[in-house]
Each structure stands twice: as C-alpha cells, then as structure tokens.
Design an enzyme around this catalytic site. Sequence first.
Site, PDB file in Angstrom:
ATOM      1  N   THR A 191       1.549  -4.267   4.282  1.00 40.69           N
ATOM      2  CA  THR A 191       1.373  -4.588   5.701  1.00 40.69           C
ATOM      3  C   THR A 191       0.682  -5.931   5.917  1.00 40.69           C
ATOM      4  O   THR A 191       0.752  -6.486   7.009  1.00 40.69           O
ATOM      5  CB  THR A 191       0.537  -3.501   6.411  1.00 40.69           C
ATOM      6  OG1 THR A 191      -0.744  -3.410   5.784  1.00 40.69           O
ATOM      7  CG2 THR A 191       1.232  -2.155   6.371  1.00 40.69           C
ATOM      8  N   ASP A 192       0.018  -6.441   4.873  1.00 43.46           N
ATOM      9  CA  ASP A 192      -0.737  -7.689   5.046  1.00 43.46           C
ATOM     10  C   ASP A 192       0.133  -8.836   5.545  1.00 43.46           C
ATOM     11  O   ASP A 192      -0.349  -9.713   6.271  1.00 43.46           O
ATOM     12  CB  ASP A 192      -1.385  -8.110   3.716  1.00 43.46           C
ATOM     13  CG  ASP A 192      -2.565  -7.224   3.351  1.00 43.46           C
ATOM     14  OD1 ASP A 192      -2.933  -6.345   4.157  1.00 43.46           O
ATOM     15  OD2 ASP A 192      -3.128  -7.414   2.247  1.00 43.46           O
ATOM     16  N   THR A 231       0.815  -1.215   0.000  1.00 43.27           N
ATOM     17  CA  THR A 231       0.000   0.000   0.000  1.00 43.27           C
ATOM     18  C   THR A 231       0.846   1.262   0.000  1.00 43.27           C
ATOM     19  O   THR A 231       0.492   2.263  -0.636  1.00 43.27           O
ATOM     20  CB  THR A 231      -0.929  -0.025   1.239  1.00 43.27           C
ATOM     21  OG1 THR A 231      -1.891  -1.063   1.043  1.00 43.27           O
ATOM     22  CG2 THR A 231      -1.645   1.286   1.448  1.00 43.27           C
TER      23      THR A 231
HETATM   24  N1  ASP Z   1      -3.202  -3.519   2.865  1.00 41.40           N
HETATM   25  C1  ASP Z   1      -1.944  -3.912   2.427  1.00 41.40           C
HETATM   26  C2  ASP Z   1      -0.852  -2.915   2.803  1.00 41.40           C
HETATM   27  O1  ASP Z   1      -1.017  -2.284   3.780  1.00 41.40           O
HETATM   28  C3  ASP Z   1      -1.844  -4.340   1.047  1.00 41.40           C
HETATM   29  C4  ASP Z   1      -0.583  -5.145   0.896  1.00 41.40           C
HETATM   30  O2  ASP Z   1      -0.191  -5.830   1.830  1.00 41.40           O
HETATM   31  O3  ASP Z   1       0.005  -5.074  -0.163  1.00 41.40           O
HETATM   32  O4  ASP Z   1       0.136  -2.738   2.161  1.00 41.40           O
END
Ligand code: ASP
Length: 321
Positions: free
Chosen positions: A85-86, A12
């Site tokens: 973050t995933d 993200t």
């Molecule tokens: N929601 C995720 C992030 O915070 C998407 C990912 O992991 O690419 O990056």
Amino acid sequence: MPKVSVFSLGGTIAMTTGPDGGVVPALGAADLVAAVPGLAATGVALDITDFRRVPGAGLDFADLVALRAAASAAEADGVVVTQGTDTIEETAYALDLLWTREEPLVVTGAMRNPTLAGADGPANLLAAIRVAAAPAARGLGCLVVLNDEIHAARWVRKTHTTSPAAFRSPDTGPVGLVAEGRPRILTRPVRRRLALDPTGTPRTAVIPVVLGDDGEVLRRAGAALDGLVVAAFGVGHVPVRTVDVLSELAGRMPVVLASRIGAGPVLTETYGYPGGEVDLRNRGLIPAGGLDAYKARILLHLLLAAGNDRDRITEAFATIG
Ligand code: ASP
C-alpha cells in the site's frame, strides 16, 4: 462465467514472519487467493500470476510498464493487482494513465499483514475481484479497492500510516462501494489516458518548500534532475528566497508547481506577490492543476520518459491535471 486475472506484486498483503522477526514479502498469488473465504461463491474464474514479490517501496516504473504489457495480454474481463500500500497512490495513477483498455484494472493491498488479528487482505482481495468482474466497472480505468470502498486511481491518497481506512479521495470521495458482495458504482469519473511508451529513465523528484527555505536544497537537488515537482505552500506559494533558483531551474527543465496540501487545486491567477502562483507561472513553472504533488510527479515522469518536450508537458498538465 466472468474471468479475472490476478497479478501479485508483494506488499503487506503477501507478508509473513521472516528470519529476523519482522514480516517480509513471502506469499504468492496462489497463497493470497487460497486465503479468501467465499471466493468460489462469487462464480468468478481466476487466472493468477506471481509477478513480483517485493515491498511497495521496491516497485519501479519498469515494473509498471511490464505489468501493463502482461495485464493487457490477459484474456479476462478484469484485472486485479495486489501490492504494497505504500506506493499504491503512485503506481495506480501511473497504471491509470497507461491503461487504455475498457476492462477494469483494480489495485488492492492490505494494511494489516496476515499474521495480525483482523488482517484485511482477504476481504480486500475478494472485493477487488468482485469489482474487476463487474460490468459496471468497465471503462473506469484503474481503481483502488480497500476497506470495501472503490476509489479512482486519479484521486486516491493514502492518508493514514496504519488504519484499514487509510485510502481516501479527499477531493471527490470514493466512486463506489462494495456491499453484500455487490459493487455499486456511485459516480463515473472522466477518464484521462495517455497512449505513451515511457521507455526513458529521467530523474524526477518532488521537493517541498519549507518555512524559512533559502532555496539551497532546491538548487543542489535541481542540478541532478531532469524534471521537478515543487510541493509549494497552500495554493502554490514559495518563500521569496527560492524564487530565483526556481526560475533558473524552470529555464532548463520542466518544473511543476503543486501543493503540499494534498487536496484542492493550485491556483493560477489570484496571488501576485513574488513567490505567489502568478509570479511563478510567469517564471515558467507549470501549474499541476488538481493533481497532488506525488501524482503530478508520476505524470511528469511518464511524459519525460516518453520523450515529450516542455510544450507537450505544459499542455498535458493543462488538460489532464
Ligand atoms: N505497509 C506497506 C503495505 O501496506 C508495506 C508495503 O508497501 O510493502 O503493503
């Protein structure tokens, strides 16, 4: 002048609007660094590498092994990794186990993408760079820095789907914080590293038990696995109808007993009924200790990928878990 190497992997923090309207990984390390106000004032020299450009879910163990090699070769006082973050709670723990150097390896990302008001990527990257350059962070292994908090990779979990304060360490709290641009280390966790070369590609999984579970899902999925983490209820309990299949699986591969809860250790010697942790241990399941199910699976996977047998795996969980 301290020097920090920045490796961008996507996520993200690096997303902008794509052709279908949703955001997609598009920005590289230079874009991320250019978006950080006040970077020059830190006096930190940066060396930047576009390493991957994928969502967090697109990362794999091979990426982490390659990243370890590239980051180890960097001549820097610290390393920053930006990614989705995933998967940070898993990737950072894997990197923590594999990172044998004293320089801090700091993972960060963003909960709000750059098109949103209050995007947190630049602030997180700035804080991560400051931590990576801080002499006080040396020897702490892999750290996760978001929302001005410094977490040990070993303990941190993503605990909210959208909040900028999603990253927490339920068992310990953060090991430090960044205030007025200054990293303050409050406590120093014990380091547990593995000098492993995880070149194998075992198939491992986390499977939770659920209310009324009859063990059939475990039996079918287990047939395809080389190692399993069962995410049990509470301190390490499973429905009685799953006990036979878990015994059977533990007879042919390492089966690690972790908890679905995500904080606190599994027990080893308190509950003695069928499906309780004493029974499961007697049937050959390996207690995960204080590792949550996802981190237990990272440890199990790396140990298997490096060719360790059950005895070595049991010993590793007893000392590292
Ligand atoms: N929601 C995720 C992030 O915070 C998407 C990912 O992991 O690419 O990056």
